[in-house]
Design a protein around this motif. Structure first.
Motif, PDB file in Angstrom:
ATOM      1  N   TYR A  67      -2.469  32.689 -16.265  1.00 45.11           N
ATOM      2  CA  TYR A  67      -3.317  31.606 -16.744  1.00 45.11           C
ATOM      3  C   TYR A  67      -3.813  31.834 -18.168  1.00 45.11           C
ATOM      4  O   TYR A  67      -4.401  30.937 -18.773  1.00 45.11           O
ATOM      5  N   GLY A  68      -3.638  33.042 -18.698  1.00 47.74           N
ATOM      6  CA  GLY A  68      -4.102  33.333 -20.038  1.00 47.74           C
ATOM      7  C   GLY A  68      -5.312  34.250 -20.054  1.00 47.74           C
ATOM      8  O   GLY A  68      -5.999  34.440 -19.037  1.00 47.74           O
ATOM      9  N   ASP A 171      -9.726  27.030 -22.395  1.00 50.35           N
ATOM     10  CA  ASP A 171      -8.690  27.988 -22.741  1.00 50.35           C
ATOM     11  C   ASP A 171      -8.933  28.526 -24.147  1.00 50.35           C
ATOM     12  O   ASP A 171      -9.318  27.769 -25.052  1.00 50.35           O
ATOM     13  N   HIS A 172      -8.732  29.834 -24.329  1.00 47.90           N
ATOM     14  CA  HIS A 172      -8.927  30.542 -25.602  1.00 47.90           C
ATOM     15  C   HIS A 172     -10.414  30.745 -25.958  1.00 47.90           C
ATOM     16  O   HIS A 172     -10.717  31.132 -27.079  1.00 47.90           O
TER      17      HIS A 172
END
Length: 237
Positions: A67-68, A171-172
């Motif tokens: 998923y990161g 995300d990130h």
């Protein structure tokens, strides 16, 4: 409850994760170690399970797919029991020996509003092109977000779990934690930490995709900051 939990996201780091966990043990820091296997396709999970036989403080969490890094960090923090969280990368480039001084800095601070101590890799052991691109990206980010953090990309950070749980997830987001903490009204300081070369495995990021995603995310964080409201309760009867 453990006071400190070290959270490590790991994706295909079979040749690094065992050494990293053992280095944390050697520091003598009393802590819980939470490693999140973010859908690895190598022996990362197998080696982590083997480590549990000798490292009782190790908790292993596995995602069903990759998923990161931000998702892995968030999962680890939610699964952690510590009030203080220390994060570090699973590639071994962060030195666990820096964690105790960072924990001491946040616990012994006379600033009650200090919520995060961020690592600053002043001397980086990376190829010149990566160092230059990182400096440019950090300068660009600071000009927009004014987070006063020289190296937000450093995975080594120490902060209060409660402060992280108040942040919006996207995300990130791990690249913008200092800016997000400040957006919520907390203070952040940076301390110089060691940086080591990667000795095994490959980096999960390329320069161009990191730069493009970073630019897009900066505008998103700017929008969040403009819309944020920090409500303070003065009385509750």
């Amino acid at each position: 409850m453990n006071t400190i939990s070290i959270v490590i996201p790991a994706h295909n780091e079979a040749d690094n994760i065992g050494t990293l966990v053992q280095e944390i043990v050697v520091t003598g820091l009393e802590c819980e170690i939470v490693v999140v296997d973010d859908g690895s396709t190598d022996d990362t999970h197998k080696r982590l399970l083997a480590l549990k036989n000798t490292v009782p403080s190790l908790k292993v969490v596995q995602h069903d797919r990759a998923y990161g890094q931000s998702a892995a960090v968030a999962t680890g923090i939610r699964q952690a029991s510590g009030a203080i969280i220390a994060t570090m990368d699973g590639d071994g480039q962060n030195n666990p020996a820096d964690v105790p001084k960072m924990v001491e800095a946040i616990l012994n601070s006379d600033n009650p509003n200090l919520k995060m101590v961020a690592g600053y890799r002043k001397k980086r052991d990376d190829p010149p092109w990566r160092i230059i691109s990182s400096k440019l990206a950090n300068a660009y980010r600071r000009s927009f977000l004014r987070d006063e953090t020289p190296d937000t990309g450093c995975g080594l950070k120490v902060f209060y779990r409660s402060a992280f749980l108040e942040l919006p997830f996207f995300d990130h987001m791990h690249r913008f934690l200092p800016a997000l903490i400040k957006m919520k009204g907390g203070d952040v300081i940076s301390v110089e930490v060691h940086h080591r070369p990667r000795t095994a495995g490959v980096s999960k990021y390329g320069t161009l995709n990191r730069l493009w995603v970073g630019i897009v995310d900066i505008f998103g964080v700017c929008w969040l900051r403009m819309r944020a409201k920090n409500v303070k309760i003065t009385r509750c009867d």
